[in-house]
Design a protein around this motif. Structure first.
Motif, PDB file in Angstrom:
ATOM      1  N   LYS A 151      57.808  69.209  10.206  1.00 20.43           N
ATOM      2  CA  LYS A 151      57.886  70.188  11.306  1.00 20.43           C
ATOM      3  C   LYS A 151      59.007  69.840  12.282  1.00 20.43           C
ATOM      4  O   LYS A 151      59.709  70.724  12.764  1.00 20.43           O
ATOM      5  N   GLN A 164      53.596  65.952   7.517  1.00 19.57           N
ATOM      6  CA  GLN A 164      53.701  67.286   8.122  1.00 19.57           C
ATOM      7  C   GLN A 164      54.371  67.237   9.486  1.00 19.57           C
ATOM      8  O   GLN A 164      55.149  68.129   9.842  1.00 19.57           O
ATOM      9  N   GLU A 165      54.078  66.192  10.269  1.00 18.72           N
ATOM     10  CA  GLU A 165      54.715  66.053  11.578  1.00 18.72           C
ATOM     11  C   GLU A 165      56.227  65.852  11.434  1.00 18.72           C
ATOM     12  O   GLU A 165      57.020  66.440  12.171  1.00 18.72           O
TER      13      GLU A 165
END
Length: 114
Positions: A23, A19-20
């Motif tokens: 993003k 997810q990091e």
């Protein structure tokens, strides 16, 4: 509409969460103002089995697929921004690369167009 698909060594998603990474790539693409808000798609394909010049070195390669109509300068800026953010996240990863491909409007179709 733009799709950014990251092929990477499996170890990459142990260094940072998927997810990091997603993003960060999303934000880099959005910062170019080339795409409508909310249209950017980012996916990650981690590979357990691969060979990089006969080694198991970590790698990230981004396949960017965007609708035709952007200039070479705009595409170069997009590439630089995405590789720069990945380089800052993964300074120890020896192979970070991207290529941008254009979708042709004449042959593109999605569910809402049928």
């Amino acid at each position: 509409m733009p799709h950014f698909v990251l092929d990477c060594s499996e170890h990459i998603i142990e260094l940072k969460s998927p997810q990091e990474i997603i993003k960060a790539v999303y934000a880099a693409a959005e910062s170019t103002h080339l795409f409508a808000e909310g249209d950017i798609k980012v996916r990650i394909n981690p590979f357990k089995y691969y060979s990089i010049g006969g080694t198991q070195d970590d790698f990230i390669h981004v396949f960017g697929n965007i609708m035709e109509g952007r200039t070479n300068e705009q595409k170069a800026d997009l590439s630089i921004k995405i590789v720069s953010v990945l380089k800052s996240m993964f300074p120890e990863v020896p192979i970070l690369s991207i290529n941008i491909r254009d979708f042709e409007k004449s042959s593109y179709c999605n569910k809402s167009m049928v």
